[in-house]
Every structure is written in C-alpha cells, then in structure tokens.
Design a protein around this motif. Structure first.
Motif, PDB file in Angstrom:
ATOM      1  N   MET A   1      -4.963 -12.819  -2.529  1.00  0.00           N
ATOM      2  CA  MET A   1      -3.535 -12.845  -2.211  1.00  0.00           C
ATOM      3  C   MET A   1      -3.015 -11.422  -2.064  1.00  0.00           C
ATOM      4  O   MET A   1      -3.468 -10.518  -2.747  1.00  0.00           O
ATOM      5  CB  MET A   1      -2.769 -13.574  -3.320  1.00  0.00           C
ATOM      6  N   ARG A   2      -2.066 -11.271  -1.161  1.00  0.00           N
ATOM      7  CA  ARG A   2      -1.510  -9.942  -0.929  1.00  0.00           C
ATOM      8  C   ARG A   2      -0.765  -9.426  -2.160  1.00  0.00           C
ATOM      9  O   ARG A   2      -0.294 -10.200  -2.983  1.00  0.00           O
ATOM     10  CB  ARG A   2      -0.593  -9.971   0.296  1.00  0.00           C
ATOM     11  N   ASN A   3      -0.641  -8.095  -2.209  1.00  0.00           N
ATOM     12  CA  ASN A   3      -0.067  -7.453  -3.387  1.00  0.00           C
ATOM     13  C   ASN A   3       1.444  -7.307  -3.222  1.00  0.00           C
ATOM     14  O   ASN A   3       1.942  -6.310  -2.704  1.00  0.00           O
ATOM     15  CB  ASN A   3      -0.729  -6.088  -3.589  1.00  0.00           C
ATOM     16  N   PHE A   4       2.211  -8.298  -3.691  1.00  0.00           N
ATOM     17  CA  PHE A   4       3.661  -8.265  -3.550  1.00  0.00           C
ATOM     18  C   PHE A   4       4.323  -7.315  -4.543  1.00  0.00           C
ATOM     19  O   PHE A   4       5.518  -7.026  -4.424  1.00  0.00           O
ATOM     20  CB  PHE A   4       4.234  -9.677  -3.715  1.00  0.00           C
ATOM     21  N   SER A   5       3.580  -6.839  -5.523  1.00  0.00           N
ATOM     22  CA  SER A   5       4.181  -5.980  -6.541  1.00  0.00           C
ATOM     23  C   SER A   5       4.617  -4.632  -5.976  1.00  0.00           C
ATOM     24  O   SER A   5       5.394  -3.922  -6.610  1.00  0.00           O
ATOM     25  CB  SER A   5       3.205  -5.760  -7.701  1.00  0.00           C
ATOM     26  N   VAL A   6       4.129  -4.264  -4.786  1.00  0.00           N
ATOM     27  CA  VAL A   6       4.552  -2.989  -4.194  1.00  0.00           C
ATOM     28  C   VAL A   6       5.954  -3.084  -3.610  1.00  0.00           C
ATOM     29  O   VAL A   6       6.545  -2.070  -3.234  1.00  0.00           O
ATOM     30  CB  VAL A   6       3.570  -2.515  -3.098  1.00  0.00           C
ATOM     31  N   LEU A   7       6.504  -4.299  -3.514  1.00  0.00           N
ATOM     32  CA  LEU A   7       7.816  -4.497  -2.918  1.00  0.00           C
ATOM     33  C   LEU A   7       8.888  -4.602  -3.998  1.00  0.00           C
ATOM     34  O   LEU A   7       8.654  -5.160  -5.072  1.00  0.00           O
ATOM     35  CB  LEU A   7       7.837  -5.773  -2.074  1.00  0.00           C
ATOM     36  N   SER A   8      10.074  -4.096  -3.708  1.00  0.00           N
ATOM     37  CA  SER A   8      11.223  -4.346  -4.567  1.00  0.00           C
ATOM     38  C   SER A   8      11.766  -5.732  -4.234  1.00  0.00           C
ATOM     39  O   SER A   8      11.313  -6.385  -3.278  1.00  0.00           O
ATOM     40  CB  SER A   8      12.302  -3.290  -4.330  1.00  0.00           C
ATOM     41  N   ASP A   9      12.770  -6.203  -4.978  1.00  0.00           N
ATOM     42  CA  ASP A   9      13.344  -7.516  -4.676  1.00  0.00           C
ATOM     43  C   ASP A   9      13.997  -7.529  -3.299  1.00  0.00           C
ATOM     44  O   ASP A   9      13.915  -8.525  -2.566  1.00  0.00           O
ATOM     45  CB  ASP A   9      14.349  -7.920  -5.761  1.00  0.00           C
ATOM     46  N   VAL A  10      14.615  -6.417  -2.907  1.00  0.00           N
ATOM     47  CA  VAL A  10      15.236  -6.333  -1.588  1.00  0.00           C
ATOM     48  C   VAL A  10      14.172  -6.422  -0.501  1.00  0.00           C
ATOM     49  O   VAL A  10      14.327  -7.154   0.493  1.00  0.00           O
ATOM     50  CB  VAL A  10      16.040  -5.022  -1.448  1.00  0.00           C
ATOM     51  N   GLU A  11      13.090  -5.681  -0.667  1.00  0.00           N
ATOM     52  CA  GLU A  11      12.010  -5.696   0.319  1.00  0.00           C
ATOM     53  C   GLU A  11      11.348  -7.068   0.392  1.00  0.00           C
ATOM     54  O   GLU A  11      10.944  -7.518   1.473  1.00  0.00           O
ATOM     55  CB  GLU A  11      10.983  -4.612  -0.025  1.00  0.00           C
ATOM     56  N   PHE A  12      11.232  -7.760  -0.756  1.00  0.00           N
ATOM     57  CA  PHE A  12      10.650  -9.099  -0.750  1.00  0.00           C
ATOM     58  C   PHE A  12      11.562 -10.074  -0.002  1.00  0.00           C
ATOM     59  O   PHE A  12      11.093 -10.930   0.755  1.00  0.00           O
ATOM     60  CB  PHE A  12      10.424  -9.584  -2.182  1.00  0.00           C
ATOM     61  N   GLU A  13      12.873  -9.953  -0.176  1.00  0.00           N
ATOM     62  CA  GLU A  13      13.806 -10.809   0.555  1.00  0.00           C
ATOM     63  C   GLU A  13      13.722 -10.543   2.054  1.00  0.00           C
ATOM     64  O   GLU A  13      13.771 -11.473   2.864  1.00  0.00           O
ATOM     65  CB  GLU A  13      15.232 -10.582   0.059  1.00  0.00           C
ATOM     66  N   GLU A  14      13.624  -9.267   2.421  1.00  0.00           N
ATOM     67  CA  GLU A  14      13.509  -8.931   3.847  1.00  0.00           C
ATOM     68  C   GLU A  14      12.255  -9.552   4.444  1.00  0.00           C
ATOM     69  O   GLU A  14      12.278 -10.101   5.554  1.00  0.00           O
ATOM     70  CB  GLU A  14      13.489  -7.415   4.017  1.00  0.00           C
ATOM     71  N   LEU A  15      11.154  -9.456   3.712  1.00  0.00           N
ATOM     72  CA  LEU A  15       9.900 -10.058   4.159  1.00  0.00           C
ATOM     73  C   LEU A  15      10.048 -11.569   4.312  1.00  0.00           C
ATOM     74  O   LEU A  15       9.659 -12.156   5.336  1.00  0.00           O
ATOM     75  CB  LEU A  15       8.783  -9.732   3.163  1.00  0.00           C
ATOM     76  N   THR A  16      10.622 -12.219   3.295  1.00  0.00           N
ATOM     77  CA  THR A  16      10.764 -13.674   3.320  1.00  0.00           C
ATOM     78  C   THR A  16      11.659 -14.120   4.470  1.00  0.00           C
ATOM     79  O   THR A  16      11.366 -15.100   5.174  1.00  0.00           O
ATOM     80  CB  THR A  16      11.346 -14.172   1.980  1.00  0.00           C
ATOM     81  N   GLY A  17      12.761 -13.410   4.685  1.00  0.00           N
ATOM     82  CA  GLY A  17      13.648 -13.744   5.794  1.00  0.00           C
ATOM     83  C   GLY A  17      12.945 -13.648   7.129  1.00  0.00           C
ATOM     84  O   GLY A  17      13.106 -14.520   7.997  1.00  0.00           O
ATOM     85  N   ASP A  18      12.141 -12.594   7.309  1.00  0.00           N
ATOM     86  CA  ASP A  18      11.396 -12.441   8.562  1.00  0.00           C
ATOM     87  C   ASP A  18      10.373 -13.564   8.741  1.00  0.00           C
ATOM     88  O   ASP A  18      10.175 -14.079   9.851  1.00  0.00           O
ATOM     89  CB  ASP A  18      10.682 -11.089   8.590  1.00  0.00           C
ATOM     90  N   LEU A  19       9.723 -13.948   7.662  1.00  0.00           N
ATOM     91  CA  LEU A  19       8.710 -15.008   7.735  1.00  0.00           C
ATOM     92  C   LEU A  19       9.334 -16.362   8.084  1.00  0.00           C
ATOM     93  O   LEU A  19       8.823 -17.103   8.938  1.00  0.00           O
ATOM     94  CB  LEU A  19       7.960 -15.111   6.405  1.00  0.00           C
TER      95      LEU A  19
END
Length: 752
Positions: A1-19
């Motif tokens: 599984m990819r390493n999501f720990s490198v992302l902040s909560d904002v970056e994780f939301e941006e990723l999720t929105g794009d997906l």
C-alpha cells in the motif's frame, strides 16, 4: 500500500477529491474544516448531491477513528445528503468497515461506501494521472520499491535515506521545485543556490528522491569531487548529489587543488550524457565569491545556464510550509490552538520567515508545550541569533560550550575519537578536569540542538554542527573572547586545528542571516594573527601529529578506501610557508620541517599532488639553493620510480613539464603501461583525456589514435530506456492565499 503518512490532512483531502472526481467524472468541491458543517467534499451525480468526509488517521487507533466518526452523525442528520462516503487513510478490516457503515447506513448503500487505505490505494492504481499530480505520494512509493529491491544501496546510503524520509512529509511542492526539476530534466545538472536556511538541501533531496523512484542509483558526494569520478559506472542510471559543494560557510572548505577543473569536467560529462544527473547546492554568496577566484565556474555557468536562484517563497508556499511542519510535529494542543485562532498571522508574513527557522520552532529543541507559543515563535524570527545565544549561555555547562566550540577547529564531520581528544585537551587547558568522563554526557546534551551525530565515509560515528549557523555563532564567540582563542591554540592536538582557524578567518561569510562584513572577517583574522608567537609554538608542537582529516583514496587491487590525507605533511609545510609570508618572517624558521619532507620523498612517502604544489613554494622561498636542489632531486626520483597508476603518470608529467621534460625512455614505458591499462579496465581506463595529452607529448601517434577511439566510444552512453513522465500537472501557485483561506487552513489546528 502507498505511504499516505507523507501527506498532511489537507494534502490527503486534495488527493481524495481528485480521485473521486476521476472516478465519477464529476467536479468535486472541497471545503475547509469548520466552515463546512460536516462536509469535506461535495459532488453531484444525476442531479443529486453527495458528500464525503476525509479522516487522515495513519498514526491513530481504530477506536479514535470510530469516536471521530460518531461525531459526524449529528451533522449528517441536518444535511441529509442523497449519498455519503467516509474516506480514511486508516487500513480498515471488513469488520471495522461494518462498524463505520452501521453509523452511516441511512446515507450509504453498503459498506463499500466506507473507503479505507487499501481502497484509496486501488483508486490511485486505477487513475494514474491523479497520482502524477501528487508527487510526494508517488515519489515516496517509488522510493519504497527502490529500497526494497536494492537493499545493498539502501544500506550504503542509509543516512541519506533517513534524511529524505524525515523531510518529505513536511515538504511543500512549490514553483522552485518545478523550476529545478525542469533544469535537471533539460541539462542533467542543476545547481541550487540561495541564502542560508531557504531550503536548498531539502529541494535537492526531493529531486534526488524523485529520480531514485524512477530507478536512478543515488551517489552522495561528501568531501571531494573525486568521489563522484570513482563512482561513475558506464551502464547504470545514476544521480549524484553534492550538498554545499563549495563549503558550508566559505569555499576554502571544499576546493582543493584543481578541484574546480575536475568539477567542471564532471559537469560537462554529465550534461552531455543521457544516463547521469548531478545536483549541487551552495549558498549564493559563496558561489559569487568562488566564481571570482575560479574562472572555470563562472564560464561554465554562463554557458550551460544550469544555475537556479531560490528567491522568496510565495505567501501560499509560506503558509503551507508552516502548516505541514505544525501538522507533522509533536506539538501540544494548547500551542496548536493558539496558532489556529490567529497566531499564524505573526509568522506567515514575518520578514524573517525562513524554512530552517520554521523547522527549529516546530522541533523538540523549542518549547512546543506551554502557552505563548506564537509569541515565542515571532521572537525567534525577530532575532534568529538568539536561538543559539540563549541556549548557549543559559542552558549549557562550560564543558558543553567547549565541545561545541572546539568543533570549529575540526573537519566538517569530526571523527568521534578525534573530537574527544581535542575536547579533553581544551577542557584541561580551561581548568576543567575529568572531561573524558563527561564526553558522552556532553554529546547527549548537545545532540539535536547544537550538534548532530551521524556516520562518516568509513561508517564510523562522526559529529558535526547541526547546521552552518551554529558554526558561524561559534566563530563569532571565539573572535570576541581572547582567552578562549588562546586556550584553543595552546590546547590544539592536531596541526589542522590551527590551519582551520586561519581559514575561517580568511573566509568567514554569513552569521545568523546577515552578512559578516569585511571588517568582521578581518577582525577574526586579526585576533588570530595577534597570537603569532603562540601559533608558531603550537605549529611546531603539532607538526608530526596525526590528522583529523580523511580522504577517499583509490588504489588498484584495493578500490576506494578512506585514509588520512597522504600529503598531510606537505600541506602543513605549505601552510607554514603561507603564514611566514604573511608575517614577513624568514623561511629558515621551518627548515627542519622542509628537511623532514625531503627525507620522506627520498623514502617514496607523501602525497604527490600536494608535493607538486609544495615544490613551487620551496623553489620560490628564501631557503638555500642546496635545500632546493635536494628537494627537486628527491621529488624527481620518487615520481620517476613509482609509475604504476594513472595518477602517477599525471603527476610525473606535470612535474616534468615544469622541471625538465620527460626522459628519453619514457615513451616506451608509457606505451607498455597503457597497453596493460586497456587490458585491465572494462570498458576503458580512467582519465583518458589526460593520458592522451601525455601520449601526444611523447609523440606516440598510434596510442593517441587508440585513446581517441576509446573516447568516442565512451561518449556514446546508452539511452535511458526507463522514462517516467514528469510531474507537469503539478502547477505552481498562481492564486495567492486570501485572509479567509488562511484562517480556514490554520483553523484546522484548533478544531477538535
């Protein structure tokens, strides 16, 4: 599984929105925490409104995640959406999904609407274009794969691996990153310059990480550009990083004799090839000063245009950098709340904003527990020099201060045993007994603030200042304290401690973000020169001491190995000549040292490159002609009788060109040597250009033609058949963050 720990909560939301946008072919809106009434993401399908909630919980327990999810139910009762998705980076089990689904079953069709880490991972695999817009994620994933496949490289570069893993989560992809990677893509070489603390090293590490994830083998050059030359392999994609390649605070720290030429040669080789990359960093003022001395650097820069200046970050960049550091740091809820309700305003727009200071004020050495955090943060930005002054004077014992100070006199990475010896000697001189017993305790107290402990090229423990600003602070303290300076001189156990202090006096540059002017530089040098008699005594006393410096040396049958500089005594005599010249003293004061050197040459001992430099000093000095003749004869005999390696021939040819020419039988001897070299090396021997020059001087036309053919073949490097699309979709910030957006961003830190 990819390493999501490198992302902040904002970056994780941006990723999720794009997906989700890619998955449903819909525009997914994002909302800031606190202003959304329970909405992080919103989109419409077939006229119906659906919402999503993101929970970035990679380091939390499931019970914490479930408790947080329970708080969302009341919000959903008010919103009553047509559909709802609960998305988390937490790796959920089927049973855990069921528990979350039970909470939201009125708005979900099934547990499939609960997305855990593996579900997000699968979406990324399905939508690779989205991943390309989030370089921190795909780079960290590529790194994991590379280290797993190349365990030997991971072990060899463990320190670099650790630095990248520590810095990546806090990194913000900004326009400088895009500019730098564009330079590296088109030129194969990127030189990053800028003021202290601006983030040059972190940017270089991100470029390195990106290329490692693309299959490039990393090579860290730490001391001398020869490390890069000896590490080049013909059929391998490699990326070289040379941090502070001109020195940390002055270019004297790096540039040895002819290193500028070797560096330029390497840059030209890499820039014209296809499978190698080179990243260099330096402070802007050091580069400017070095270019005045080394014409080759200035000429090459203008011709290849690989220079990148790192100027001020945009307001958006500054806000995101601060937020990422705060989000990933271990900071009390009290301090975060103070930042979130407005404390960020004192920091983001501060004229002294600096990524290094942001890192310091969010780290363990700073008070990140008690109230008043924004004011402490601002005070540090107002007066950055106080970082070291307050801690140095108020929180350190005298022996701790002396250990920090004596590091100024040692190599950038000081061997643990060498540091202990110099420290104990200085403490003894200052009247502190039993320093040997307190050495380990002092290291523990200082590590993480004033010093850092890592590994040197031999894999042994090595100590250095935490960053160049500590060195500059210590130099200023030594310059202002005459008794301390005299104690350092009289306690020196290595000759190089004395020569290093002079070099600092000649080349000091910046201090605490502001330039030490010529007056301050001369003040330090003047303070050292005022102790001439003490220095002469200490130089004679330490002349035959071992050296704290280390060099990477290559030897046939043995390969690369680390040792004391072979020419340490030549360097010491050279330094003595320079000091005597400055002090207007007769060279006879070091005649015994010169005689010692000649005796070593007669026994075939020393460093040939340093010997060639020293012989010029001897010839131009006031020493007797007899001494000069003895030196020339001894060096000629030594060089002529030890022609077994490529460098031996290079040194001999350089000597002969100045002092009499190559002997009549040298041509046949060199021809035999090169035949053996061609049979011994695959695909070709090293330093072919220089070997060609020697063959040309000796009139060996057939050998010249053979070398030309080898050079032509060498220039045809294999194509880089592994190509990964650039992160072109990651755009630099054109929209500057508004006051409302700032409040929403940092408001996350104060929300429950």
């Amino acid at each position: 599984m990819r390493n999501f720990s490198v992302l902040s909560d904002v970056e994780f939301e941006e990723l999720t929105g794009d997906l989700l946008g890619a998955e449903f072919n819909a525009l997914v809106e994002r909302f800031a925490s606190g202003a959304d009434g329970g909405i992080d993401l919103r989109w419409r399908i077939n006229g119906q409104t659906l919402i999503g909630q993101c929970k970035h919980y990679t380091k939390s327990s499931f019970s914490q995640l479930l408790k947080s999810a329970e708080k969302e139910v009341a919000k959903l009762l008010k919103l009553n959406p047509a559909g709802y998705k609960f998305i988390t980076s937490f790796d959920l089990s089927p049973l855990q999904k069921e528990k979350i689904y039970t909470l939201f079953s009125d708005w979900m069709s099934s547990p499939i609407d609960v997305l855990g880490g593996k579900d997000i991972d699968a979406l990324i695999t399905r939508h690779e274009a989205v991943e390309r817009r989030h370089p921190k994620l795909w780079v960290s994933t590529g790194l994991q794969l590379f280290w797993a496949v190349h365990a030997d490289i991971a072990n060899r570069t463990s320190a670099l691996k650790s630095r990248i893993e520590r810095s990546m989560p806090k990194y913000v992809v900004h326009s400088g990153y895009q500019d730098a990677r564009a330079v590296l893509e088109t030129r194969n070489v990127c030189l990053i310059s800028g003021p202290p603390g601006i983030g040059k090293t972190t940017l270089a590490q991100m470029l390195l990480a990106e290329h490692i994830s693309m299959g490039y083998e990393p090579v860290v050059v730490s001391e001398d550009i020869n490390e890069a030359w000896h590490s080049i392999t013909h059929n391998t994609r490699q990326i070289f990083i040379y941090d502070d390649f001109l020195g940390e605070i002055a270019f004297f720290e790096r540039m040895a004799k002819n290193e500028d030429k070797r560096l330029v040669d390497l840059i030209e080789k890499i820039s014209s090839g296809s499978s190698k990359k080179l990243v260099l960093t330096t402070r802007e003022y050091i580069l400017r000063d070095a270019k005045k001395v080394y014409e080759r650097l200035d000429h090459l820069d203008n011709r290849l245009n690989f220079l990148l200046e790192l100027h001020a970050y945009s307001r958006t960049d500054r806000a995101r950098i601060l937020y990422n550091h705060l989000w990933h740091a271990d900071i009390s809820s009290t301090c975060l709340r103070e930042i979130g309700i407005g404390g960020y305003k004192q920091i983001v727009d501060h004229k002294g904003y600096n990524p290094r200071l942001i890192e310091y004020c969010t780290g363990g050495a700073f008070d990140v527990e008690s109230s008043g955090y924004p004011d402490r943060f601002k005070a540090t930005l107002d007066h950055p020099e106080r970082i070291w002054r307050a801690a140095f004077d108020k929180h350190l014992l005298e022996e701790h201060r002396l250990l920090t100070l004596v590091l100024c006199t040692l190599p950038r990475k000081a061997d643990l045993d060498d540091l202990r010896e110099a420290y104990v000697s200085l403490c003894s001189r200052a009247g502190i007994s039993n320093a040997g017993r307190s050495f380990r305790d002092a290291l523990e107290v200082l590590e993480g603030t004033f010093i850092t402990i890592g590994r040197n090229e031999e894999g042994k423990p090595a100590v250095s200042h935490a960053n160049p600003s500590v060195t500059e602070f210590c130099l200023a303290r030594i310059e202002s304290d005459g008794e301390l300076l005299r104690n350092i001189i009289e306690s020196a156990v290595f000759f190089e401690q004395l020569s290093t202090m002079f070099k600092h006096g000649d080349g000091a540059g910046f201090f605490s973000g502001g330039r030490l002017g010529q007056r301050s530089r001369l003040s330090l040098l003047s303070a050292i020169n005022a102790e001439r008699d003490l220095l002469l005594t200490a130089m004679k006393r330490t002349f035959k001491s071992r050296s704290p410096e280390r060099e990477m040396v290559w030897q046939a049958g043995r390969g690369n190995f680390v040792t004391e500089p072979p020419g340490k005594f030549e360097r010491r005599v050279n330094f003595s000549f320079q000091r005597l010249g400055k002090w207007k003293m007769d060279a006879s004061a070091i005649e015994a040292e010169v005689a010692f050197i000649i005796g070593r040459w007669e026994k075939r001992e020393g460093g040939k490159e340093d010997a060639l430099k020293l012989i010029e000093e001897i010839e131009s000095s006031s020493l007797t002609s007899t001494v000069s003749e003895q030196a020339l004869h001894a060096l000629d005999s030594w060089l002529d009788s030890t022609l077994s390696e490529t460098e031996d021939w290079i040194h001999y040819a350089e000597f002969a060109s100045r002092w009499g020419g190559l002997g009549p039988d040298t041509g046949a001897q060199f021809d035999r040597f090169m035949n053996e070299e061609f049979s011994r090396w695959s695909p070709h021997p090293p330093d072919l250009e220089k070997m060609k020059d020697i063959a040309d001087d000796l009139g060996l036309d057939d050998l010249v033609n053979r070398i030309d053919e080898a050079l032509e073949e060498e220039s045809r490097e294999p194509d880089d058949d592994y190509h990964r699309e650039a992160s072109s979709e990651v755009e630099s910030s054109i929209h500057e963050v508004t006051e409302g957006e700032l409040a929403e961003l940092f408001g996350r830190l104060s929300s429950d």
